[in-house]
Scaffold this motif. Structure first.
Motif, PDB file in Angstrom:
ATOM      1  N   GLY A  87       0.817  -1.211   0.000  1.00 52.36           N
ATOM      2  CA  GLY A  87       0.000   0.000   0.000  1.00 52.36           C
ATOM      3  C   GLY A  87       0.847   1.255   0.000  1.00 52.36           C
ATOM      4  N   CYS A  88       1.755   1.322  -0.960  1.00 51.38           N
ATOM      5  CA  CYS A  88       2.653   2.477  -1.042  1.00 51.38           C
ATOM      6  C   CYS A  88       2.870   2.849  -2.501  1.00 51.38           C
ATOM      7  N   THR A  89       3.490   3.993  -2.707  1.00 50.47           N
ATOM      8  CA  THR A  89       3.845   4.416  -4.058  1.00 50.47           C
ATOM      9  C   THR A  89       5.193   3.809  -4.435  1.00 50.47           C
ATOM     10  N   ARG A  90       5.515   3.902  -5.693  1.00 53.80           N
ATOM     11  CA  ARG A  90       6.816   3.424  -6.183  1.00 53.80           C
ATOM     12  C   ARG A  90       7.958   4.169  -5.474  1.00 53.80           C
ATOM     13  N   ASP A  91       7.822   5.496  -5.356  1.00 54.51           N
ATOM     14  CA  ASP A  91       8.871   6.290  -4.701  1.00 54.51           C
ATOM     15  C   ASP A  91       9.034   5.902  -3.234  1.00 54.51           C
ATOM     16  N   GLU A  92       7.914   5.678  -2.545  1.00 55.74           N
ATOM     17  CA  GLU A  92       7.990   5.258  -1.146  1.00 55.74           C
ATOM     18  C   GLU A  92       8.677   3.903  -1.023  1.00 55.74           C
ATOM     19  N   LEU A  93       8.361   2.992  -1.931  1.00 56.23           N
ATOM     20  CA  LEU A  93       8.991   1.672  -1.920  1.00 56.23           C
ATOM     21  C   LEU A  93      10.492   1.786  -2.159  1.00 56.23           C
ATOM     22  N   MET A  94      10.879   2.582  -3.140  1.00 57.70           N
ATOM     23  CA  MET A  94      12.302   2.755  -3.460  1.00 57.70           C
ATOM     24  C   MET A  94      13.056   3.336  -2.261  1.00 57.70           C
ATOM     25  N   HIS A  95      12.453   4.332  -1.631  1.00 63.74           N
ATOM     26  CA  HIS A  95      13.077   4.953  -0.466  1.00 63.74           C
ATOM     27  C   HIS A  95      13.209   3.948   0.679  1.00 63.74           C
ATOM     28  N   ALA A  96      12.149   3.193   0.925  1.00 60.31           N
ATOM     29  CA  ALA A  96      12.168   2.214   2.017  1.00 60.31           C
ATOM     30  C   ALA A  96      13.214   1.133   1.777  1.00 60.31           C
ATOM     31  N   VAL A  97      13.344   0.674   0.542  1.00 58.96           N
ATOM     32  CA  VAL A  97      14.356  -0.339   0.224  1.00 58.96           C
ATOM     33  C   VAL A  97      15.756   0.250   0.415  1.00 58.96           C
ATOM     34  N   ALA A  98      15.940   1.513   0.042  1.00 62.78           N
ATOM     35  CA  ALA A  98      17.238   2.167   0.244  1.00 62.78           C
ATOM     36  C   ALA A  98      17.574   2.280   1.731  1.00 62.78           C
ATOM     37  N   GLN A  99      16.540   2.466   2.563  1.00 57.76           N
ATOM     38  CA  GLN A  99      16.755   2.618   4.006  1.00 57.76           C
ATOM     39  C   GLN A  99      16.909   1.277   4.721  1.00 57.76           C
ATOM     40  N   LYS A 100      16.110   0.283   4.328  1.00 55.20           N
ATOM     41  CA  LYS A 100      16.005  -0.964   5.090  1.00 55.20           C
ATOM     42  C   LYS A 100      16.494  -2.215   4.377  1.00 55.20           C
ATOM     43  N   GLY A 101      16.795  -2.108   3.085  1.00 55.89           N
ATOM     44  CA  GLY A 101      17.234  -3.300   2.356  1.00 55.89           C
ATOM     45  C   GLY A 101      16.078  -3.953   1.623  1.00 55.89           C
ATOM     46  N   VAL A 102      16.301  -5.141   1.089  1.00 60.21           N
ATOM     47  CA  VAL A 102      15.331  -5.780   0.200  1.00 60.21           C
ATOM     48  C   VAL A 102      14.384  -6.759   0.887  1.00 60.21           C
ATOM     49  N   MET A 103      14.534  -6.961   2.179  1.00 57.36           N
ATOM     50  CA  MET A 103      13.659  -7.903   2.876  1.00 57.36           C
ATOM     51  C   MET A 103      12.262  -7.293   3.010  1.00 57.36           C
ATOM     52  N   SER A 104      11.266  -7.960   2.450  1.00 57.65           N
ATOM     53  CA  SER A 104       9.922  -7.403   2.369  1.00 57.65           C
ATOM     54  C   SER A 104       9.325  -7.089   3.741  1.00 57.65           C
ATOM     55  N   GLU A 105       9.563  -7.910   4.723  1.00 53.28           N
ATOM     56  CA  GLU A 105       9.013  -7.652   6.058  1.00 53.28           C
ATOM     57  C   GLU A 105       9.604  -6.376   6.660  1.00 53.28           C
ATOM     58  N   ASP A 106      10.904  -6.169   6.484  1.00 54.57           N
ATOM     59  CA  ASP A 106      11.559  -4.963   7.003  1.00 54.57           C
ATOM     60  C   ASP A 106      11.008  -3.713   6.315  1.00 54.57           C
ATOM     61  N   VAL A 107      10.830  -3.806   5.007  1.00 56.34           N
ATOM     62  CA  VAL A 107      10.306  -2.671   4.233  1.00 56.34           C
ATOM     63  C   VAL A 107       8.873  -2.363   4.644  1.00 56.34           C
ATOM     64  N   ALA A 108       8.039  -3.390   4.762  1.00 53.56           N
ATOM     65  CA  ALA A 108       6.643  -3.184   5.147  1.00 53.56           C
ATOM     66  C   ALA A 108       6.544  -2.569   6.541  1.00 53.56           C
ATOM     67  N   ASN A 109       7.336  -3.057   7.478  1.00 55.31           N
ATOM     68  CA  ASN A 109       7.328  -2.505   8.840  1.00 55.31           C
ATOM     69  C   ASN A 109       7.774  -1.046   8.838  1.00 55.31           C
TER      70      ASN A 109
END
Length: 58
Positions: free
Chosen positions: A29-51
């Motif tokens: 439930g996020c935008t592409r930019d939010e996803l990209m930013h979250a992956v840059a901050q937390k890495g590629v693990m989906s649970e970490d990004v979602a949290n």
């Protein structure tokens, strides 16, 4: 040896695949930019990004 092609790894987000970016944006439930930013901050693990996104969207 089983053929793993086409099976989605539910634990990792692959930003290099457009279909995966769309899938994770919809699932989390996020935008592409939010996803990209979250992956840059937390890495590629989906649970970490979602949290991370849940915490930052409060």
């Amino acid at each position: 040896m089983p053929d793993d092609r086409g099976r989605r790894d539910q634990t990792r987000i692959d930003l290099g695949e457009d279909h995966q970016v769309r899938y994770w944006c919809e699932k989390i439930g996020c935008t592409r930019d939010e996803l990209m930013h979250a992956v840059a901050q937390k890495g590629v693990m989906s649970e970490d990004v979602a949290n991370y996104l849940r915490r930052t969207k409060r």
